[in-house]
Design a protein around this motif. Sequence first.
Motif: not given
Length: 326
Positions: A157-180
């Motif tokens: 299943n391919e999900l396309q998450p977006v924010d309240e402005m219907e823009m893709p989710i961005r991850v900041s430069a200082d992040a080092r991992y994403i937890r799903a």
Amino acid sequence: MRFAILFSTLISLGVATPADAQRVVAQDTLSTATPAAITCGFCEGERYGVIFRELDPGGLQPADFPLTIRSMRVAVASARVTGTAPSFTCEGLTIGGSALADLELWAGTELPGDLTDIGADDPWTTGEELLWAAADVPLMKSTAGADGASEIEAGFNELQPVDEMEMPIRVSADARYIRAVVRIQEGDADASASCDAAGQNPPSIFPLRDNDGVIADERSFIYAGASGWLWNEDVGIGGDWAIRLEVRSDGAPGSDAGPGGSDGGPGGTDAGPGGTDGGSVSDAGSATDGGTTSPGGGGCSCQTLPSPGAVWPSVLLLAWLRRRVR
């Protein structure tokens, strides 16, 4: 936040090169040439997921951040646990359909040294941020092949998450991992005899994973009720969950999509041979497979079938769902 859902077939994806800014990051090895497993030890309310971070080679490297999450891909299975304590059997089903689950994406800078006492809904560290969450997400279930237990026609299943402005989710430069994280809802009453025996509600879905060992320690995990958060390798779960991210690096170009150098993961494609995890011991124990304190229903092993031309149509089927407020 909101999202759209696409149901996609399992196909070989293009090979990612070090210059690729957008690619699918896969830490599972599901392919038609590698073993897979349906994990049947979960009950309602339990969770499982993947930490996407650096691998040697591949993974998400520090240079990949900041980045944009283009999609989240999840494969789950249609299965059932039968039998009586202390022996239960997990079997893949040929009837699929969809079932509901809750999904989350988090980002952080440093993982905790100890998962003990972290609540189910809490960030893992003070610096971890909830990027996106959605409740009641319908997921199409992969089905067993003609011989049931030894084959599965797997799809993501391919999900396309977006924010309240219907823009893709961005991850900041200082992040080092994403937890799903995937939270399992209550399913059909006859879905799990082991959950019933333990006085727990049956699961809505059964997680799909590879069956050739974890790609590295502290990458795949479960939340097993009173046992809390646990790493797969610490509870005898022999592989990584079928969860993938399509990301676009907004900084320096990243590396490849995984140890095998292909977007479909180390095996090179999106499907995988394997089996189902079913047994007679607790999935939260030291030698079992799953994520439940119920006695049994670990899972079963099966061979993943080559994907036919169109298992699921690659068209937009469901529109928008609102973010769950925390």
